[in-house]
Design a protein around this motif. Structure first.
Motif, PDB file in Angstrom:
ATOM      1  N   TRP A 169      17.208   8.526  25.193  1.00 33.68           N
ATOM      2  CA  TRP A 169      18.309   8.040  24.519  1.00 33.68           C
ATOM      3  C   TRP A 169      19.224   7.281  25.126  1.00 33.68           C
ATOM      4  CZ3 TRP A 169      22.359   7.447  21.492  1.00 33.68           C
ATOM      5  CH2 TRP A 169      22.580   6.218  20.806  1.00 33.68           C
ATOM      6  N   TRP A 170      19.845   8.887  25.959  1.00 35.80           N
ATOM      7  CA  TRP A 170      21.113   8.882  25.874  1.00 35.80           C
ATOM      8  C   TRP A 170      21.416   8.899  27.023  1.00 35.80           C
ATOM      9  CZ3 TRP A 170      25.034   9.456  22.523  1.00 35.80           C
ATOM     10  CH2 TRP A 170      24.716   9.974  21.743  1.00 35.80           C
TER      11      TRP A 170
ATOM     12  N   ASP B 179      24.312   4.417  16.433  1.00 31.62           N
ATOM     13  CA  ASP B 179      25.306   4.995  18.067  1.00 31.62           C
ATOM     14  C   ASP B 179      24.557   6.271  17.809  1.00 31.62           C
ATOM     15  OD1 ASP B 179      26.375   6.139  15.166  1.00 31.62           O
ATOM     16  OD2 ASP B 179      28.744   5.626  15.720  1.00 31.62           O
ATOM     17  N   ARG B 180      23.672   6.274  17.371  1.00 35.75           N
ATOM     18  CA  ARG B 180      22.621   7.211  17.718  1.00 35.75           C
ATOM     19  C   ARG B 180      20.690   6.800  17.691  1.00 35.75           C
ATOM     20  NH1 ARG B 180      24.255   6.406  13.037  1.00 35.75           N
ATOM     21  NH2 ARG B 180      23.033   6.137  11.154  1.00 35.75           N
TER      22      ARG B 180
ATOM     23  N   ARG C 185      22.559  -5.983  19.991  1.00 38.90           N
ATOM     24  CA  ARG C 185      23.175  -4.110  20.439  1.00 38.90           C
ATOM     25  C   ARG C 185      24.240  -3.382  19.511  1.00 38.90           C
ATOM     26  NH1 ARG C 185      22.416  -0.611  24.132  1.00 38.90           N
ATOM     27  NH2 ARG C 185      21.149  -1.866  25.467  1.00 38.90           N
TER      28      ARG C 185
ATOM     29  N   THR D 202      21.677   6.599  29.361  1.00 40.51           N
ATOM     30  CA  THR D 202      23.065   5.315  29.373  1.00 40.51           C
ATOM     31  C   THR D 202      23.619   5.252  28.217  1.00 40.51           C
ATOM     32  OG1 THR D 202      23.262   3.392  30.072  1.00 40.51           O
ATOM     33  CG2 THR D 202      21.962   3.233  27.793  1.00 40.51           C
ATOM     34  N   SER D 203      25.445   4.710  28.886  1.00 38.97           N
ATOM     35  CA  SER D 203      26.032   4.481  28.066  1.00 38.97           C
ATOM     36  C   SER D 203      26.223   3.567  27.266  1.00 38.97           C
ATOM     37  CB  SER D 203      27.677   4.287  29.258  1.00 38.97           C
ATOM     38  OG  SER D 203      27.720   3.590  29.820  1.00 38.97           O
ATOM     39  N   ARG D 204      27.121   3.352  26.619  1.00 38.10           N
ATOM     40  CA  ARG D 204      26.586   2.403  25.237  1.00 38.10           C
ATOM     41  C   ARG D 204      27.433   0.721  25.534  1.00 38.10           C
ATOM     42  NH1 ARG D 204      22.807   1.565  21.760  1.00 38.10           N
ATOM     43  NH2 ARG D 204      24.094   1.286  19.802  1.00 38.10           N
TER      44      ARG D 204
ATOM     45  N   PRO E 161      17.114   2.970  27.147  1.00 42.50           N
ATOM     46  CA  PRO E 161      17.776   4.115  26.373  1.00 42.50           C
ATOM     47  C   PRO E 161      18.359   3.207  25.827  1.00 42.50           C
ATOM     48  CG  PRO E 161      17.528   4.049  29.433  1.00 42.50           C
ATOM     49  CD  PRO E 161      16.743   3.425  29.025  1.00 42.50           C
ATOM     50  N   GLY E 162      18.978   4.016  24.879  1.00 44.59           N
ATOM     51  CA  GLY E 162      20.304   3.690  23.885  1.00 44.59           C
ATOM     52  C   GLY E 162      19.521   2.464  23.067  1.00 44.59           C
ATOM     53  N   TRP E 163      18.069   1.992  22.573  1.00 48.07           N
ATOM     54  CA  TRP E 163      17.635   1.508  21.919  1.00 48.07           C
ATOM     55  C   TRP E 163      16.409   2.285  21.560  1.00 48.07           C
ATOM     56  CZ3 TRP E 163      18.770  -4.258  21.550  1.00 48.07           C
ATOM     57  CH2 TRP E 163      18.851  -4.282  22.396  1.00 48.07           C
TER      58      TRP E 163
END
Length: 247
Positions: free
Chosen positions: A242-243, A69-70, A64, A245-247, A14-16
Motif C-alpha cells: 500500500w505504501w 490516507d492510510r 483518490r 507509492t506516493s499519494r 498501491p494506495g488503494w
C-alpha cells in the motif's frame, strides 16, 4: 500458467484499499476461500491489526481525494451462502466490521420460496436475509443472476445476467445509489457494460491497477485456507505494498 497476479501475496494497487473475498465461513467445508469460524475470527483480527481498519462498503469510491490516507480493508463475500450469516456475521459484529455481500440473485429468489436446505453448498440467503444484512449495516452487491461464466455468453445473455442481478439487489436494498458487481469466477467479459457508477470486482485474476484507472475489474485477494501461521507476514506484505507509492 504460474503468473504473479494469480497469487494471494499480491494485494491491491498501491494506495488503494485492500479488498478481501470469502465464500464460506463454515466448520467443515473445504474451499480455498472457506474458513472455519475460529479461523475467520483470527483472520479478521490479524488483518485489522496488521493492515489497517475496515473500510465501510458505503465509503468505496474511485476518487483518490476521498480515500483514507492510510491502509484500509474492504471485506467481501461472494455467492450469498447462508453460512456467512450463521458464522461470519457474529464475528464481523464482534469486530465492528461491515461488509459487502455479493448475491447470486436468482438463487436468493429461489431460497425465498423454499424451506431450509441442509447442504451448505446449496443453502443461499433469501431476500429477507439480505434486508436483515442491510439493517445490520452491511451492503448488498450483485453477482449475476445465475452465476454463469459471462465470458461464454452472447452479449444479450451477458447483459441480462448483469442487469437482472443489479435490479434485483437494488429493489431488495431499497437503494437509489450504485449496486456494485462481482464477476462470477473472476471472468470479465470483453465489454463489461455495468451501470454508470457501478464498480466491478474481480478476483486474484485481476491485476493490481488503481480503481480510478480500471474501475470495472478491481483486484481482490484472500487469506489462504490452512496457512494461518503465514497470515501475519502476508498482511505485512499487503500493508507494505500500500505504501509503495506516493499519494
Amino acid at each position: 500458467m504460474n503468473t504473479p497476479h494469480l497469487q494471494p501475496e499480491l494485494g491491491s494497487a498501491p494506495g488503494w484499499p485492500l479488498v478481501l473475498y470469502f465464500h464460506h465461513v463454515h466448520p467443515t467445508l473445504e474451499h480455498y476461500t472457506s474458513l472455519t469460524p475460529a479461523s475467520f475470527a483470527r483472520g479478521v483480527e490479524t488483518v485489522l491489526e496488521t493492515v489497517g481498519e475496515a473500510l465501510p462498503p458505503t465509503a468505496i469510491t474511485t476518487d483518490r481525494t476521498k480515500l483514507p490516507d492510510r491502509p484500509t480493508v474492504l471485506f467481501t463475500f461472494d455467492d450469498g451462502y447462508r453460512d456467512t450469516v450463521e458464522h461470519a456475521l457474529p464475528v464481523l459484529a464482534a469486530f465492528g466490521v461491515s461488509a459487502l455481500f455479493f448475491l447470486i440473485t436468482d438463487r436468493s429468489t429461489e431460497a425465498s420460496g423454499a424451506g431450509a436446505v441442509a447442504d451448505p453448498w446449496q443453502a443461499y440467503l433469501n431476500w429477507d436475509d439480505g434486508r436483515e444484512l442491510v439493517r445490520a449495516g452491511h451492503l448488498l452487491g450483485a453477482h449475476s443472476r445465475t452465476h454463469r461464466k459471462l465470458t461464454e455468453l452472447d452479449p444479450a445473455a451477458c447483459q441480462s445476467e448483469i442487469e437482472g442481478s443489479v435490479e434485483a439487489v437494488s429493489a431488495a436494498q431499497g437503494s437509489t445509489g450504485e449496486v456494485h458487481f462481482a464477476y462470477p469466477y473472476g471472468l470479465v467479459p470483453q465489454q463489461p457494460s455495468l451501470p454508470a457508477g457501478t464498480l466491478g470486482f474481480g478476483t486474484v485474476k485481476a491485476p493490481p491497477v488503481a480503481w480510478s484507472g480500471q474501475p470495472l475489474n478491481i483486484r481482490r485477494t484472500y487469506l489462504p485456507t490452512g496457512a494461518e501461521d503465514d497470515w501475519a507476514a502476508l498482511c505485512r506484505g499487503w500493508r507494505d505494498q500500500w505504501w509503495a507509492t506516493s499519494r
